[in-house]
Design an enzyme around this catalytic site. Structure first.
Site, PDB file in Angstrom:
ATOM      1  N   ASP A 172     -29.128 -37.194 -12.832  1.00  0.00           N
ATOM      2  CA  ASP A 172     -28.630 -35.885 -12.389  1.00  0.00           C
ATOM      3  C   ASP A 172     -27.113 -35.926 -12.196  1.00  0.00           C
ATOM      4  O   ASP A 172     -26.552 -36.965 -11.836  1.00  0.00           O
ATOM      5  CB  ASP A 172     -29.322 -35.509 -11.064  1.00  0.00           C
ATOM      6  CG  ASP A 172     -29.206 -34.030 -10.758  1.00  0.00           C
ATOM      7  OD1 ASP A 172     -28.742 -33.272 -11.624  1.00  0.00           O
ATOM      8  OD2 ASP A 172     -29.586 -33.631  -9.637  1.00  0.00           O
ATOM      9  N   ASN A 192     -36.080 -27.150 -17.706  1.00  0.00           N
ATOM     10  CA  ASN A 192     -34.786 -27.162 -18.406  1.00  0.00           C
ATOM     11  C   ASN A 192     -34.748 -26.237 -19.626  1.00  0.00           C
ATOM     12  O   ASN A 192     -33.669 -25.912 -20.122  1.00  0.00           O
ATOM     13  CB  ASN A 192     -34.410 -28.582 -18.846  1.00  0.00           C
ATOM     14  CG  ASN A 192     -33.987 -29.490 -17.712  1.00  0.00           C
ATOM     15  OD1 ASN A 192     -34.152 -30.704 -17.771  1.00  0.00           O
ATOM     16  ND2 ASN A 192     -33.430 -28.919 -16.648  1.00  0.00           N
TER      17      ASN A 192
END
Ligand code: FPP
Length: 264
Positions: free
Chosen positions: A36, A84
């Site tokens: 991340d 996503n």
């Protein structure tokens, strides 16, 4: 070509601060990583998010190589979640380009170092060309035995559990299994990670403290480590720090510390 050190149980990995020595003993058998912070890394440098992902792909290369060198048998990287898909299509296309480039450039190293690539997730949702390349890489590396590199792509932990339940329902309808016979082992064998140990350690970069729908079943007893570093800056020293932290922990799996102390 990666040089593999001969880590005996008492060996340590050199060039680390003494306080942070990682030993060959008690390494995670399965390390999972939520990569991340690519976007924030880029924003801080006035770069595009895509540049952040490009730098993140370099961290993937470095960390896979380090894990192979250290001797971690299973590494699972959360590369693209089902959620996503909601990102701008330009960013998604760039991620597929980076993945394709990675698969092509790393095949030789995967073969030389006996790394088996395995995708987990609904990979048929990926663009056809990327899907084909992924399946081709899985086939070519399928007989490699020293390390498994799981790439979670179009992955959702909840979907994985639902998929396992559906598979088991079909088996029961075919009368090959009784519902009452379904136990945790049988259930786990219907997940993408069948035959792999559960993650011992989850690393999440960028300071976020969430599981984000990753390996929900498998993480029942996983140790969590949050690194403040953005993924593009997460390299071998940061990995070693996480592993050293993990090795200092006492894992009790619901037992008391005294009970664990008596186990041989
Ligand atoms: C999370 O950062 C990262 C991703 C969703 C993509 C991860 C992809 C790579 C590391 C590169 C390509 C992958 C491979 C396997 C070669 P973010 O974009 O959510 O960062 P932010 O929270 O700072 O916006």
């Amino acid at each position: 070509m990666v040089t593999i050190p001969n880590l005996s149980k008492k060996n340590t990995i050199p060039d680390q601060p003494a306080s942070e020595r990682v030993t060959g003993e008690n390494l995670p058998r399965h390390l999972a990583i939520i990569m991340d912070g690519n976007g924030r890394w880029a924003k801080e440098r006035n770069l595009s998010r895509i540049e952040g992902h490009r730098a993140g792909a370099e961290s993937v290369r470095v960390i896979v190589r380090s894990c192979r060198k250290i001797g971690i048998p299973v590494l699972t990287l959360y590369a693209f979640s089902k959620e996503n898909w909601q990102r701008p299509s330009r960013e998604i296309q760039a991620l597929w380009r980076l993945l394709s480039k990675y698969l092509k450039s790393e095949l030789g190293e995967m073969m030389e170092n006996s790394i088996r690539l395995n995708a987990i997730g609904d990979i048929q949702e990926l663009p056809k060309r990327v899907h084909r390349l992924l399946v081709d890489t899985m086939e070519k590396t399928g007989a490699n035995r020293d390390m498994i590199l799981n790439l979670a792509l179009s992955y959702s932990g909840r979907s994985e559990i639902v998929r396992a339940a559906q598979k088991l329902a079909v088996t029961c309808l075919a009368k090959e299994l009784q519902p009452a016979e379904i136990d945790e082992v049988i259930f786990a064998n219907n997940l993408y990670t069948a035959d792999m140990p559960d993650p011992d350690l989850l690393i999440r970069t960028s300071g976020e403290q969430r599981i984000s729908n990753f390996l929900l079943w498998q993480m029942a007893y996983t140790e969590l480590y949050v690194s403040p570093v953005y993924w593009p800056d997460f390299r071998e020293p940061e990995l070693m720090e996480a592993l050293a932290d993990y090795q200092r922990r006492e894992r009790r799996f619901g037992k008391t510390g005294e009970q664990k102390g008596k186990e041989v």
